[in-house]
Design an enzyme around this catalytic site. Structure first.
Site: not given
Ligand code: FMN
Length: 336
Positions: A23, A107, A209, A231
């Site tokens: 996300p 987050c 990573d 991501g």
């Protein structure tokens, strides 16, 4: 290297290949999820959505949880700090078609943590448990959770919170193996992802990573995780995921596509964004994406600068088309 890859099972939902698109707020909208999924993501996750905003049903928030259908299964991610509000929000997103509800305990952005949401929840594992339990009880679909290692290096709670997750019926857990205080500094600790895998029985999705298909498979093998989440490295580079999928299916990855083909896909992305969001919203969003598509291109700096300056879609698309024409037939210029 011998590694048998099994589908990821989240409750009754079978995810193949076990590769999840991370996300990313401001990035993984439904257009992007639908465009990237066919490259080999078994699962995509929405941008995180505020549970408070869902209570008010604001239009932009409702758009964030909207789906195409082609990108299914979709996991809708929620953030908040109050168990009852999170439970209510979970019901709303489930009614709107979420196949999975994901809870954000990761987050680190101050606008989120100052309201005790996201990774700030990790400062209070009991509250994490209360939120997870309330959400699991509220919906009839699997609930997952994504977290960091803890708030800070001296407060690592990932094993504790994952065990609580398992106890209250969370179906899978994703670990981005950095602390909240680290933001994106340093590197993700895959040793700690392996530690988490050993500590719980529910599926573990490792994140942080991953940028190369072969290295990713090696990480899976070493840590024993059930799936990986990718991501930043996939931004502007969904071919990374096709390569990983090929390896998982016992095939050799295709060679890197030539620069012209990569830009052709960027054009398709641009046009789809304009159609779906309208030009005024698509243009600024596509500046970011073009920056990613151009990464590693020979002499990209000048091209990037021209593209960042344009105000309209027509001009940007014309520049891209001219560049494709110049590049067509040329061997791969990408050196990323
Ligand atoms: C621009 C951006 C936005 C992000 N937004 C979210 C989000 O909404 N929810 C979430 O759980 N993580 C979010 N993340 C974190 C990613 O999901 C992922 O955990 C992190 O980037 C590490 O994975 P990577 O190294 O593969 O990029 C975001 C990351 C980036 C770069």
């Amino acid at each position: 290297m011998s590694l048998t890859i099994a589908p990821l099972l989240i409750g009754g939902i079978k995810v193949w290949p076990p590769i999840v698109l991370a996300p990313m707020s401001g990035v993984t909208n439904r257009t992007m999820r639908a465009l990237y999924k066919p490259f080999g993501f078994g699962l995509t996750v929405t941008e995180f959505v505020s549970s408070n905003a869902l209570e008010y049903g604001n239009r932009r928030t409702m758009e964030m949880i909207d789906q195409h259908g082609v990108e299914k299964p979709v996991s809708t991610q929620l953030w908040g700090n109050d168990p009852a509000t999170m439970a209510y929000a979970a019901k709303v997103v489930r009614e709107c078609g979420a196949d999975i509800v994901d809870i954000n305990f990761g987050c680190p952005a101050p606008k989120v943590t100052k309201t005790e949401g996201g990774s700030a929840c990790l400062r209070d594992p009991e509250r994490c448990e209360a939120i997870m339990e309330a959400v699991v009880r509220a919906v009839d679909c699997p609930v997952t959770m994504k977290m960091r290692l803890g708030w800070s290096e001296d407060r690592l709670v990932f094993v504790d919170v994952a065990r609580r997750a398992q106890r209250v019926g969370i179906a899978a857990v994703t670990l981005h193996a950095r602390t909240a205080k680290q933001f994106y500094k340093g590197s993700a600790s895959w040793e700690r992802i392996a530690e988490l895998k050993r500590a719980v029985d529910i599926p573990v999705i490792g994140n942080g990573d991953l940028a190369d298909p072969h290295d990713t498979l090696e990480r899976m093998r070493e840590s024993g995780v059930d799936a990986v989440m990718i991501g930043r490295a996939a931004l502007g580079n969904p071919w990374l995921v096709s390569g990983l999928r090929a390896l998982m299916e016992g095939r050799e990855p295709q060679p890197w596509p030539p620069a012209s083909e990569r830009l052709r896909f960027a054009v398709h992305h641009y046009e789809t964004m304009v159609t779906e969001l309208g030009e005024s919203r698509a243009v600024p969003q596509m500046r970011k994406h073009l920056g990613w598509y151009l990464k590693g291109f020979f002499a990209a700096a000048e091209l990037r600068e021209r593209l960042m300056r344009v105000e309209g879609a027509r001009e940007a698309l014309a520049i891209l088309e001219q560049t494709i024409e110049r590049l067509s037939g040329a061997p791969a210029l990408a050196v990323a």
